[in-house]
Scaffold this motif. Structure first.
Motif, mmCIF file in Angstrom:
data_model
loop_
_atom_site.group_PDB
_atom_site.id
_atom_site.type_symbol
_atom_site.label_atom_id
_atom_site.label_comp_id
_atom_site.label_asym_id
_atom_site.label_seq_id
_atom_site.Cartn_x
_atom_site.Cartn_y
_atom_site.Cartn_z
ATOM 1 N N THR A 32 0.835 -1.203 0.000
ATOM 2 C CA THR A 32 0.000 0.000 0.000
ATOM 3 C C THR A 32 0.869 1.251 0.000
ATOM 4 N N ARG A 33 1.887 1.255 0.866
ATOM 5 C CA ARG A 33 2.772 2.416 0.960
ATOM 6 C C ARG A 33 3.525 2.649 -0.353
ATOM 7 N N SER A 34 3.967 1.565 -0.967
ATOM 8 C CA SER A 34 4.693 1.665 -2.231
ATOM 9 C C SER A 34 3.786 2.181 -3.352
ATOM 10 N N THR A 35 2.562 1.664 -3.405
ATOM 11 C CA THR A 35 1.622 2.089 -4.448
ATOM 12 C C THR A 35 1.280 3.566 -4.311
ATOM 13 N N TYR A 36 1.082 4.023 -3.089
ATOM 14 C CA TYR A 36 0.768 5.437 -2.872
ATOM 15 C C TYR A 36 1.938 6.320 -3.339
ATOM 16 N N ALA A 37 3.165 5.923 -2.994
ATOM 17 C CA ALA A 37 4.326 6.716 -3.388
ATOM 18 C C ALA A 37 4.455 6.775 -4.907
ATOM 19 N N TRP A 38 4.160 5.656 -5.580
ATOM 20 C CA TRP A 38 4.183 5.656 -7.057
ATOM 21 C C TRP A 38 3.152 6.624 -7.616
ATOM 22 N N ALA A 39 1.924 6.571 -7.106
ATOM 23 C CA ALA A 39 0.876 7.469 -7.599
ATOM 24 C C ALA A 39 1.257 8.926 -7.354
ATOM 25 N N GLU A 40 1.855 9.192 -6.207
ATOM 26 C CA GLU A 40 2.301 10.555 -5.896
ATOM 27 C C GLU A 40 3.373 10.992 -6.888
ATOM 28 N N ALA A 41 4.296 10.093 -7.223
ATOM 29 C CA ALA A 41 5.355 10.415 -8.182
ATOM 30 C C ALA A 41 4.769 10.742 -9.559
ATOM 31 N N VAL A 42 3.767 9.973 -9.983
ATOM 32 C CA VAL A 42 3.132 10.222 -11.279
ATOM 33 C C VAL A 42 2.476 11.602 -11.302
ATOM 34 N N LEU A 43 1.794 11.949 -10.232
ATOM 35 C CA LEU A 43 1.160 13.264 -10.150
ATOM 36 C C LEU A 43 2.203 14.379 -10.182
ATOM 37 N N LEU A 44 3.279 14.227 -9.436
ATOM 38 C CA LEU A 44 4.327 15.245 -9.401
ATOM 39 C C LEU A 44 4.990 15.398 -10.769
ATOM 40 N N LEU A 45 5.186 14.293 -11.469
ATOM 41 C CA LEU A 45 5.734 14.380 -12.830
ATOM 42 C C LEU A 45 4.785 15.151 -13.743
ATOM 43 N N GLY A 46 3.481 14.866 -13.594
ATOM 44 C CA GLY A 46 2.496 15.560 -14.419
ATOM 45 C C GLY A 46 2.452 17.046 -14.147
ATOM 46 N N GLY A 47 2.793 17.437 -12.923
ATOM 47 C CA GLY A 47 2.787 18.849 -12.559
ATOM 48 C C GLY A 47 4.127 19.530 -12.749
ATOM 49 N N GLY A 48 5.113 18.809 -13.307
ATOM 50 C CA GLY A 48 6.421 19.413 -13.567
ATOM 51 C C GLY A 48 7.320 19.493 -12.347
ATOM 52 N N GLU A 49 6.966 18.810 -11.266
ATOM 53 C CA GLU A 49 7.800 18.829 -10.049
ATOM 54 C C GLU A 49 8.715 17.603 -10.070
ATOM 55 N N ASP A 50 9.734 17.684 -10.945
ATOM 56 C CA ASP A 50 10.531 16.501 -11.239
ATOM 57 C C ASP A 50 11.361 16.012 -10.053
#
Length: 541
Positions: free
Chosen positions: A373-391
């Motif tokens: 669960t913790r790993s999946t949440y961190a992945w989803a957060e990373a995808v959102l940050l990439l989409g927002g340009g926060e590399d």
């Protein structure tokens, strides 16, 4: 009105008369009307609890309510069964009987998805059984409470309680209750990341299950051992074990064990990109969940289908299912993490506000005790940050997503690995080169087809000498896997490179196919990037 005008004594006699009449009318088939007869005996008792025959009436009412609960359970009406067991509890004073009824009410609450109710009943059962020295029965209920701990992500609490129960039984004669406890402990240790302890507890459960011929404990322990093996990269062994766990469950009519086996078999298939097989598996799993009235696993099946549709490009359908699950209460624990597969869809459609809202409403998963669960949440957060340009923030989040790589295995972390590569490619070429090389060094049994394709894609992006071959190899693999989004992304990237090399005519058909896919997926940011690329194409033409 007429009923209310009757004296309580007369009402009581009439209830008993109606009950006797019904039992006589349905002689031999009392189960067909047990709920109705039970209600009459309950009313009769409540009308005159101090009458000379009150204890006999109460005892009969309690017995019939328990039978009504079991009948409702057989008919897959979990909420009704829970209600009848709770009514029987109100009429029960014997501690051993109360413990059994609390346990049954908790089981029905769990099947109905009411985890708070289940916890309350199981905890009451444990307290009652402990008070009279019923250590084995208490241990069994503690294992049942462990299921709630897992769903509510209270692994440490559950492990501590069950280890305490295990130590109490250490010097006593082993039995089915000890096997149940050991199997559940193995499961919680596994998902908390303690593999050695998990293996030790599972071996105890399996020895006892074989010795006493305990099919449910055998199925559950085999199932968890299969997950342990899959985390270690031993997929074929894991598949063999979980399939046998499923067979044992079916042979012995163990619906909960069968549903859990379906769950883990589906997870193995997903992690190894066998999407069509996983979707075929969901059909009988969903049918079984609905037949036995298991609301939790019914939602799991639906969420699992949404995950698969997200990967195979059926985005509108996936979002429809996920949004319906959210509005109806969603899923619990590790199952709830499946809702996060809506995040990349929202991001790739340019709807970052919806992705942020979903992450906000599931923020409790960020620090979950359950590694997946913790790993999946961190992945989803990373995808959102990439989409927002926060590399930079995306790279950090992706790194958190793959922290559990050793415990969970490559298959469970594949989405995080791709997000980490995406961020590193934008920020740090040397880091990206290291990550790609790590993927390329994986042996065939340690990776998955989609990761092999991603490694080819990123190798093409990083090495000018391998552009054409890398991109083409990745596209071919994504086609084989029926993953249209990644086909389009790779075609776009290859077309951009070809355009920069003044090979615009070769890029044109790639852009055309990518455009068709992005249009179908409503992938607005990618449509915009494609539009920019085709403008450059006209310049270099």
């Amino acid at each position: 009105v007429a009923y209310e005008t009757l004296p309580k004594r007369d009402r009581k006699l009439m209830h008993l008369a109606v009950a006797a009449y019904l039992l006589g009318l349905w002689a031999g088939d009392e189960d067909e009307i047990v709920e109705v007869v039970a209600s009459h005996y309950l009313e009769a008792y409540q009308l005159a609890p101090g009458a000379p025959d009150a204890e006999d009436v109460k005892s009969t009412a309690r017995e019939l309510l328990v039978r009504a609960g079991e009948r409702a359970s057989d008919l897959a009406v979990a909420e009704g069964a829970q209600h009848y067991f709770e009514l029987a509890l109100e009429l029960s004073e014997d501690p051993r009987g109360r413990g059994a009824l609390e346990e049954r009410a908790g089981q029905m609450a769990l099947i109905g998805g009411l985890t708070d109710d289940a916890r309350a009943h199981f905890e009451a059962a444990i307290s009652t059984l402990d008070a009279i020295g019923e250590t084995h029965a208490s241990a069994r209920v503690s294992a049942r409470l462990g299921e709630v701990d897992f769903l509510q992500e209270r692994l440490e609490q559950g492990i501590e309680r069950m280890e305490r129960a295990l130590s109490l039984l250490a010097d006593e004669e082993p039995d089915a209750d000890l096997a149940t406890l050991a199997a559940q402990l193995g499961r919680l240790h596994l998902f908390a990341g303690a593999h050695d302890l998990a293996a030790e507890r599972l071996e105890l459960a399996l020895r006892l299950a074989e010795r006493f011929r305990l099919p449910e404990q055998l199925s559950q322990a085999l199932n968890t051992k299969a997950v342990l093996l899959e985390f270690q990269g031993r997929l074929e062994e894991a598949m063999a074990l979980v399939r046998h766990a499923l067979k044992v469950a079916f042979d012995n009519d163990l619906s909960s064990a069968a549903l859990r086996a379906y769950n883990n078999l589906g997870a193995f298939l997903l992690r190894n990109d066998r999407y069509a097989e996983a979707r075929e598996l969901l059909v009988p799993a969903l049918e079984l969940a609905r037949r036995v009235g298991d609301r939790g696993y019914e939602r799991w099946c639906l969420a699992g289908d949404a995950m698969l549709m997200a990967e195979t490009g059926e985005w509108d359908e996936a979002l429809e299912v996920i949004e319906e699950l959210q509005s109806s209460g969603g899923l619990l624990g590790a199952f709830g993490a499946r809702l996060l597969f809506a995040v990349p869809i929202y991001v790739h459609q340019g709807r970052l506000d919806l992705a942020r809202e979903l992450l906000k409403t599931t923020s409790n998963m960020k620090d979950s005790e359950e590694l997946q669960t913790r790993s999946t949440y961190a992945w989803a957060e990373a995808v959102l940050l990439l989409g927002g340009g926060e590399d930079e923030a995306a790279l950090a989040a992706a790194a958190r997503a793959v922290e559990a790589l050793k415990e969970l295995g490559v298959g469970a972390c594949k989405f995080g690995l791709v997000a980490e590569l995406e961020a590193a490619t934008l920020l740090d070429t040397a880091k990206a080169e290291e990550l790609v090389s790590n993927l390329e060094r994986l042996r065939p049994g340690e990776t998955s087809p989609s990761l092999v394709a991603q490694a080819s894609r990123f190798r093409a992006k990083l090495s000018s000498a391998e552009h054409d071959a890398g991109f083409s190899s990745a596209v071919a693999a994504f086609r084989e896997l029926s993953m249209p989004f990644w086909i389009a992304v790779t075609l776009l990237e290859q077309g951009e490179w070809l355009t920069a090399q003044a090979r615009a005519s070769e890029a044109a058909p790639l852009f055309a196919e990518a455009r068709e896919i992005f249009d179908r997926l409503h992938a607005r940011p990618w449509q915009e990037r494609l539009a920019q690329a085709t403008n450059l194409e006209s310049i270099y033409a």
